[in-house]
Enzyme design. Structure first.
Site, mmCIF file in Angstrom:
data_model
loop_
_atom_site.group_PDB
_atom_site.id
_atom_site.type_symbol
_atom_site.label_atom_id
_atom_site.label_comp_id
_atom_site.label_asym_id
_atom_site.label_seq_id
_atom_site.Cartn_x
_atom_site.Cartn_y
_atom_site.Cartn_z
ATOM 1 C CB THR A 212 -0.926 0.023 1.233
ATOM 2 O OG1 THR A 212 -0.138 -0.118 2.422
ATOM 3 C CG2 THR A 212 -1.932 -1.117 1.164
ATOM 4 C CG ASP A 213 0.952 3.453 -3.323
ATOM 5 O OD1 ASP A 213 1.924 2.670 -3.324
ATOM 6 O OD2 ASP A 213 0.168 3.589 -4.283
ATOM 7 C CE LYS A 214 3.053 11.294 2.471
ATOM 8 N NZ LYS A 214 3.766 12.496 1.962
ATOM 9 C CB VAL B 275 -3.119 3.400 1.111
ATOM 10 C CG1 VAL B 275 -4.194 2.346 0.868
ATOM 11 C CG2 VAL B 275 -3.059 4.386 -0.043
#
Length: 502
Positions: free
Chosen positions: A109-111, A113
């Site tokens: 998962t990205d920043k 999320v």
């Protein structure tokens, strides 16, 4: 001969075993024992054999630079591995080099999320009592270890994952009519939710999603993704704001794919794209699709159907599923993920601000029933003009302006008629002078003002006859253009033309 070889082999094996035994007694790179092989006081390091497990975690991603461990940045994996090290189920060298414990994440998962159910596969010591509670004691409140499941030695949380389900917590104000101001007071209806589900239904199946990401060409195999469920749930109100949850389940996803799927759906609902925009997105042509804000997106759960069928049906290994911990996951989702998303949405108005830029994306060719970039502001302003008195005043001003313009045009036509009549008489006189005195050089100042069109022009005496012909032709054109020119003037023009031509 054979006896001597066999004897030497026995001696070699004996020496080798003694060396191995001595080596085992020395402390390793992450071993918290002393040089004499005894355990250091106060250490929780466990000497039992490490086992492969699936560690189920849930977390709120706000304030973290994504899931993956990254030196110098605050990440979810960094907090989890530090907790495992502090508890004593992994040694220091495994923390420094995670590949040594076969570490793998199921979904990155990205920043910012969040995830209500992600899975990490790794080797840890599992014989410690109350291991789950001890790990959670070392973790911050926004990160929780939900379950530890024993797996096969070759289990890989990413490769064995057969599907992923993402949720998007969406304010229903995104469905409000484009002519209205989008506010938190907006409430949707079941008819709109049904229309949303009709659009989301088109995403199901295997399609070419190259328009829903970046850097992927339409002919590449990686562009094809399979979705088996895409739906919108019923709306609910939290903290005075109405939300609904979009659920997207698929085999795998590309970067920004879900956010663009949501963005295109909203564009269709609000009239910025036609209902065939989803079908057009599968084609090879590049399409400008809006990307919805990332605030509401979070990973809901993972699916391991093939692994469970192959290794868990015989009872040798437990299934990797979230059914037995769904209450814990739902409680964390409500308390940490939903609360944080709603709070941030109310404070930052991310969806409202994004809706203000939606008209900048074409989505497809603009048709008569689609709002384009050019007419967006005009349509909104026109709809907001609801004051009837102002509309009447505007109509009256328009009527007065029209009458003034028509009056000005009438005066101008009368002036042209007058100038044309005067020009006709002057032209008649000048033509007679030219006929009676052919070949003579004549300078007559009266011919300078033959008509309003010839004002300021000095006739060249060497081309007198030519200038006369041009002037007569101009006067004839003016007379023919005006309806109320008298028949006598027209007959006079004919005589002038005839005399000049001769």
């Amino acid at each position: 001969m054979i006896k001597r070889v066999f004897k030497r082999l026995q001696e070699y094996i004996k020496v080798s075993m003694s060396v191995i035994k001595e080596a085992q007694q020395l402390p390793g790179p992450g071993d918290k024992r002393g040089a004499d092989g005894t355990k250091k006081e106060g250490s929780d390091f466990r000497e039992e054999r490490k086992r492969k497990v699936a560690l189920v975690i849930a977390y709120s991603g706000k304030g973290y630079f994504g899931l993956q461990m990254n030196s110098g940045f605050k990440t979810i994996e960094g907090e989890v591995l530090r907790a495992l090290l502090d508890v004593g189920v992994i040694p220091q060298d495994h923390y420094d080099s995670v590949w040594k414990m076969s570490f793998q994440r199921a979904a990155r998962t990205d920043k910012g999320v969040s995830a209500a159910g992600n899975v990490l596969s790794l080797k840890i010591g599992v014989n410690m009592p109350d291991l789950l509670d001890r790990i959670n004691e070392k973790l911050p409140e926004e990160i929780r270890a939900m379950d530890i499941i024993r797996t096969t030695k070759g289990f890989n949380s990413k490769n064995h994952c057969t599907g992923r389900t993402y949720n998007y917590l969406l304010p229903t104000l995104a469905f409000s009519p484009v002519e209205e101001n989008a506010t938190f007071a907006y409430r949707t209806n079941l008819e709109t939710i049904e229309k949303v589900n009709e659009i989301l239904e088109k995403y199901k199946g295997t399609h070419n999603f190259h328009n829903f990401t970046s850097g992927v060409k339409p002919h590449e195999a990686t562009a094809y993704r399979h979705m088996w469920n895409v739906e919108c749930g019923l709306p609910f109100v939290r903290d005075g704001v109405e939300f609904c949850v979009l659920s997207v389940s698929g085999q795998s996803f590309m970067m920004h794919q879900i956010r663009k799927m949501v963005g295109l759906m909203i564009a269709i609902i609000r009239g910025f794209a036609g209902e065939n925009a989803v079908e057009r997105a599968w084609e090879s042509e590049k399409m400008d699709i809006p990307k919805a804000p990332g605030l509401g997106l979070f990973l809901d759960r993972l699916h391991y159907s093939q692994y469970n069928t192959k290794f868990a049906n015989d009872g040798s290994h437990p299934k990797i599923e979230f059914s037995k911990i769904k209450d814990k996951l739902q409680a964390f989702k409500e308390e940490k993920i939903f609360t944080e998303i709603i709070k941030t949405e109310v404070e930052e108005n991310s969806m409202i601000q994004w809706l203000g830029t939606l008209h900048l994306h074409t989505c497809e060719d603009v048709g008569p029933d689609i709002i384009g970039r050019r007419d967006f502001k005009e349509r909104v302003e026109e709809h907001r003009e609801q004051a009837e008195a102002e509309a009447n005043d505007s109509d009256n001003e328009h009527t007065e302006t029209k009458n003034t313009k028509e009056s000005s045009e009438t005066v101008s036509e009368s002036q042209v008629v007058k100038e044309t009549t005067e020009g006709t008489a002057t032209g008649h006189s000048k033509a007679n002078d030219c006929t009676s005195d052919q070949g003579q050089v004549r300078t007559n100042s009266a011919t300078v003002n033959q008509s309003s069109d010839c004002e300021g022009h000095v006739i060249d005496t060497t081309n007198q006859n030519t200038d006369c012909e041009d002037h007569v032709t101009s006067v004839k054109d003016k007379c023919e253009a005006i309806d109320d020119t008298s028949k006598e003037d027209k007959d006079g023009l004919k005589e002038i033309v005839k005399s000049v031509s001769s």
